[in-house]
Design a protein around this motif. Structure first.
Motif, PDB file in Angstrom:
ATOM      1  N   ILE A  70      10.334 -22.318 -24.225  1.00  0.00           N
ATOM      2  CA  ILE A  70       9.743 -23.309 -23.552  1.00  0.00           C
ATOM      3  C   ILE A  70      10.745 -24.364 -23.023  1.00  0.00           C
ATOM      4  CG2 ILE A  70       7.820 -24.897 -22.974  1.00  0.00           C
ATOM      5  CD1 ILE A  70       7.318 -21.874 -22.592  1.00  0.00           C
ATOM      6  N   ASP A  71      10.919 -24.651 -21.667  1.00  0.00           N
ATOM      7  CA  ASP A  71      12.092 -25.790 -21.517  1.00  0.00           C
ATOM      8  C   ASP A  71      11.442 -26.778 -20.882  1.00  0.00           C
ATOM      9  OD1 ASP A  71      14.147 -27.215 -20.406  1.00  0.00           O
ATOM     10  OD2 ASP A  71      14.716 -25.584 -18.912  1.00  0.00           O
ATOM     11  N   THR A  72      11.498 -28.075 -21.783  1.00  0.00           N
ATOM     12  CA  THR A  72      10.727 -28.859 -21.249  1.00  0.00           C
ATOM     13  C   THR A  72      11.235 -29.846 -19.945  1.00  0.00           C
ATOM     14  OG1 THR A  72      11.223 -30.351 -23.228  1.00  0.00           O
ATOM     15  CG2 THR A  72       9.101 -29.461 -23.277  1.00  0.00           C
ATOM     16  N   ASN A  73      12.500 -29.567 -19.732  1.00  0.00           N
ATOM     17  CA  ASN A  73      13.082 -30.011 -18.403  1.00  0.00           C
ATOM     18  C   ASN A  73      12.541 -29.531 -17.154  1.00  0.00           C
ATOM     19  OD1 ASN A  73      14.979 -31.577 -19.647  1.00  0.00           O
ATOM     20  ND2 ASN A  73      16.270 -29.716 -19.979  1.00  0.00           N
ATOM     21  N   ARG A  74      11.780 -28.475 -17.428  1.00  0.00           N
ATOM     22  CA  ARG A  74      11.135 -27.554 -16.143  1.00  0.00           C
ATOM     23  C   ARG A  74       9.651 -27.564 -16.452  1.00  0.00           C
ATOM     24  NH1 ARG A  74      13.478 -21.914 -15.803  1.00  0.00           N
ATOM     25  NH2 ARG A  74      13.817 -22.153 -17.968  1.00  0.00           N
ATOM     26  N   SER A  75       9.141 -27.515 -17.736  1.00  0.00           N
ATOM     27  CA  SER A  75       7.673 -27.246 -18.123  1.00  0.00           C
ATOM     28  C   SER A  75       7.123 -28.509 -18.693  1.00  0.00           C
ATOM     29  CB  SER A  75       7.471 -25.898 -18.898  1.00  0.00           C
ATOM     30  OG  SER A  75       7.931 -25.077 -18.081  1.00  0.00           O
ATOM     31  N   THR A  76       5.889 -28.537 -18.811  1.00  0.00           N
ATOM     32  CA  THR A  76       5.271 -29.804 -19.511  1.00  0.00           C
ATOM     33  C   THR A  76       4.381 -29.168 -20.717  1.00  0.00           C
ATOM     34  OG1 THR A  76       5.068 -31.187 -17.353  1.00  0.00           O
ATOM     35  CG2 THR A  76       3.630 -31.954 -19.135  1.00  0.00           C
ATOM     36  N   LEU A  77       4.873 -29.779 -21.929  1.00  0.00           N
ATOM     37  CA  LEU A  77       4.298 -29.325 -23.068  1.00  0.00           C
ATOM     38  C   LEU A  77       3.476 -30.405 -23.731  1.00  0.00           C
ATOM     39  CD1 LEU A  77       3.983 -27.327 -25.563  1.00  0.00           C
ATOM     40  CD2 LEU A  77       6.219 -28.118 -26.345  1.00  0.00           C
ATOM     41  N   PHE A  78       2.306 -30.260 -24.055  1.00  0.00           N
ATOM     42  CA  PHE A  78       1.525 -31.575 -24.439  1.00  0.00           C
ATOM     43  C   PHE A  78       0.179 -31.178 -25.419  1.00  0.00           C
ATOM     44  CE2 PHE A  78      -2.302 -31.703 -21.946  1.00  0.00           C
ATOM     45  CZ  PHE A  78      -2.068 -30.653 -21.031  1.00  0.00           C
ATOM     46  N   ILE A 292      11.798 -28.320 -36.458  1.00  0.00           N
ATOM     47  CA  ILE A 292      10.819 -28.926 -37.039  1.00  0.00           C
ATOM     48  C   ILE A 292      11.330 -29.942 -38.144  1.00  0.00           C
ATOM     49  CG2 ILE A 292      10.883 -27.165 -39.011  1.00  0.00           C
ATOM     50  CD1 ILE A 292       7.625 -28.093 -37.074  1.00  0.00           C
ATOM     51  N   GLU A 293      12.402 -29.727 -38.034  1.00  0.00           N
ATOM     52  CA  GLU A 293      13.513 -30.863 -38.977  1.00  0.00           C
ATOM     53  C   GLU A 293      13.698 -32.067 -38.153  1.00  0.00           C
ATOM     54  OE1 GLU A 293      15.992 -28.749 -41.159  1.00  0.00           O
ATOM     55  OE2 GLU A 293      14.364 -27.742 -42.433  1.00  0.00           O
ATOM     56  N   SER A 294      13.773 -31.926 -36.889  1.00  0.00           N
ATOM     57  CA  SER A 294      14.333 -33.003 -35.996  1.00  0.00           C
ATOM     58  C   SER A 294      13.145 -33.894 -35.402  1.00  0.00           C
ATOM     59  CB  SER A 294      15.035 -32.365 -34.855  1.00  0.00           C
ATOM     60  OG  SER A 294      13.942 -31.835 -33.732  1.00  0.00           O
ATOM     61  N   ASN A 295      13.714 -34.999 -34.942  1.00  0.00           N
ATOM     62  CA  ASN A 295      12.929 -36.106 -34.274  1.00  0.00           C
ATOM     63  C   ASN A 295      12.566 -35.979 -32.850  1.00  0.00           C
ATOM     64  OD1 ASN A 295      12.824 -37.526 -36.598  1.00  0.00           O
ATOM     65  ND2 ASN A 295      14.728 -38.340 -36.327  1.00  0.00           N
ATOM     66  N   GLU A 296      13.343 -34.700 -32.381  1.00  0.00           N
ATOM     67  CA  GLU A 296      12.844 -34.551 -30.969  1.00  0.00           C
ATOM     68  C   GLU A 296      11.763 -34.173 -30.565  1.00  0.00           C
ATOM     69  OE1 GLU A 296      15.061 -30.892 -28.484  1.00  0.00           O
ATOM     70  OE2 GLU A 296      16.137 -31.165 -30.588  1.00  0.00           O
ATOM     71  N   LEU A 297      10.636 -33.598 -31.559  1.00  0.00           N
ATOM     72  CA  LEU A 297       9.555 -32.981 -31.051  1.00  0.00           C
ATOM     73  C   LEU A 297       8.442 -34.405 -30.597  1.00  0.00           C
ATOM     74  CD1 LEU A 297       8.211 -30.552 -33.917  1.00  0.00           C
ATOM     75  CD2 LEU A 297       8.659 -29.999 -31.329  1.00  0.00           C
ATOM     76  N   ASP A 298       8.716 -35.301 -31.330  1.00  0.00           N
ATOM     77  CA  ASP A 298       7.612 -36.509 -31.097  1.00  0.00           C
ATOM     78  C   ASP A 298       8.042 -37.044 -29.600  1.00  0.00           C
ATOM     79  OD1 ASP A 298       5.912 -36.572 -33.188  1.00  0.00           O
ATOM     80  OD2 ASP A 298       7.475 -37.568 -34.479  1.00  0.00           O
ATOM     81  N   ASP A 299       9.281 -37.024 -29.193  1.00  0.00           N
ATOM     82  CA  ASP A 299       9.533 -37.592 -27.904  1.00  0.00           C
ATOM     83  C   ASP A 299       9.170 -36.750 -26.735  1.00  0.00           C
ATOM     84  OD1 ASP A 299      10.780 -39.813 -29.075  1.00  0.00           O
ATOM     85  OD2 ASP A 299      12.900 -38.837 -28.953  1.00  0.00           O
ATOM     86  N   GLY A 304       5.326 -35.521 -22.458  1.00  0.00           N
ATOM     87  CA  GLY A 304       4.348 -34.252 -22.094  1.00  0.00           C
ATOM     88  C   GLY A 304       3.056 -34.936 -21.810  1.00  0.00           C
ATOM     89  N   ALA A 305       2.676 -35.780 -22.717  1.00  0.00           N
ATOM     90  CA  ALA A 305       1.255 -36.417 -22.518  1.00  0.00           C
ATOM     91  C   ALA A 305       1.210 -37.180 -21.434  1.00  0.00           C
ATOM     92  CB  ALA A 305       0.688 -37.069 -23.795  1.00  0.00           C
ATOM     93  N   GLN A 306       2.142 -38.049 -21.429  1.00  0.00           N
ATOM     94  CA  GLN A 306       2.483 -38.922 -20.092  1.00  0.00           C
ATOM     95  C   GLN A 306       2.397 -38.145 -18.866  1.00  0.00           C
ATOM     96  OE1 GLN A 306       6.016 -41.322 -20.311  1.00  0.00           O
ATOM     97  NE2 GLN A 306       4.818 -42.944 -21.194  1.00  0.00           N
TER      98      GLN A 306
END
Ligand code: ATP
Ligand code: MG
Length: 329
Positions: A70-78, A292-299, A304-306
């Protein structure tokens, strides 16, 4: 561009069934549709969940979406609970649903076998919440496994009922069920679908299972005593399920696989199936470990929620106006 919405519950680690029936298809759909992918944590609490485990499963599911492509540049994940419009419209749609139609949902019947005093009322009223998830985004298409067909039919009915009674605001979504892999069966009872919340760990392959665990689970999968690798849903559900799995994982036809295993026993067959599963899951697991070890997920989830809220709040305002809730502003 048409819109797609799909949700997965963080009720355990995704299974091979979830991957082949849902996730795998999401990845390709991103090219042609505006996609909303949702971690439906409010659905997960319709059955009892451990607080810490639920939080862990939510993060893990987010990482699995990304690791699968899933590519969040194109899709919204939230995350569903981070966009309050879902429960707000969910309540309004509950008020449009009839108890009778909710009690007729087979998933409610399946999950409430312990009796009505043993299951939450959320289990009964979760389909209108699911309808809300879908309708908030003016969704055109909902790609799901076969088990969700009835809930989608209810969503369409609720949308139509609302449109007729109040105002014509909701897009009526269509269901899209994959031709193959729509119902991957339990390894221990091939007449039941594979489910991530199955109490029997041997019944499902988790997307994060290690190689030897996958091999072990497939080796102990229930088959039959005939010893012939042949596709026959009715009489050989176990073998048929394994053939389906290898076929989707490798892209080979069922006929090719029947030829491949002609004259061979179930031992060789099961090793072949396991190898095909491992070759699909291994690269996903490697990407998962990094994520899962990176901080990327939270951002990604914040963004996505926004993004989802922007769209969902507009639809919620329309629905409130149609029903006469609140004040004119
Ligand atoms: P639970 O047991 O908690 O309900 P689940 O495995 O059924 O978990 P869901 O989160 O309810 O998973 O469903 C996520 C997506 O996976 C849905 O699109 C659903 O249709 C699909 N799906 C679930 N199980 C299977 C299966 N065995 N084969 C194919 N697709 C499936
Ligand atoms: Mg389910």
């Amino acid at each position: 561009m048409k819109t797609i919405f799909s949700g997965i519950q963080p009720s355990g680690t995704l299974t091979l069934g979830n991957y082949l029936g849902a996730m795998k298809h999401f990845v390709d759909l991103q090219d042609d549709y505006k996609c909303y992918f949702c971690i439906v944590d409010e659905h997960a609490i319709t059955v009892s969940q451990d607080r810490l485990k639920l939080r862990e499963n939510i993060k893990s599911l987010a990482a699995l979406y990304l690791a699968s492509g899933i590519d969040t540049n194109r899709s919204t994940l939230f995350i569903q609970s981070e966009v309050p419009a879902h429960t707000q419209l969910g309540w309004m749609l509950q008020c449009v649903s009839y108890i009778g139609e909710l009690e007729r949902m087979t998933q409610f019947k399946d999950k409430s076998t312990d009796g009505k005093d043993a299951v939450s009322s959320g289990l009964l009223t979760y389909p209108p919440l699911m309808a809300s998830d879908i309708l908030l985004y003016q969704t055109d298409i909902v790609p799901v496994g076969d088990d969700q067909k009835q809930h989608l039919e209810l969503t369409r009915n609720l949308a139509q009922r609302f449109n007729n009674k109040y105002n014509d605001i909701f897009t009526i979504p269509e269901v899209r069920i994959p031709k193959e892999g729509a119902r991957i069966m339990s390894l221990q009872d091939p007449t039941k679908k594979m489910s991530k919340s199955d109490a029997n760990q041997k019944a499902f392959i988790s997307m994060l299972d290690e190689e030897n665990k996958i091999l072990k689970k497939i080796k102990s999968a229930v088959t039959d005593s005939e010893g012939i690798v042949k596709y026959d849903k009715e009489n050989k559900p176990g073998v048929t399920n394994l053939l389906t799995i290898e076929s989707i994982c490798t892209g080979h036809t069922i006929a090719d696989l029947e030829n491949k295993y002609e004259g061979k026993g179930y031992g060789d067959f099961k090793i072949g199936v396991a190898e095909s599963v491992i070759s699909v899951l291994k690269p996903i697991q490697e990407r998962y470990k990094e994520l899962i070890e990176s901080n990327e997920l939270d951002d990604i989830l914040d963004e996505g929620a926004q993004d989802a809220s922007l769209k969902a709040d507009k639809m919620l305002a329309k629905a409130k106006k149609a029903m006469g809730l609140g004040r004119v502003k």
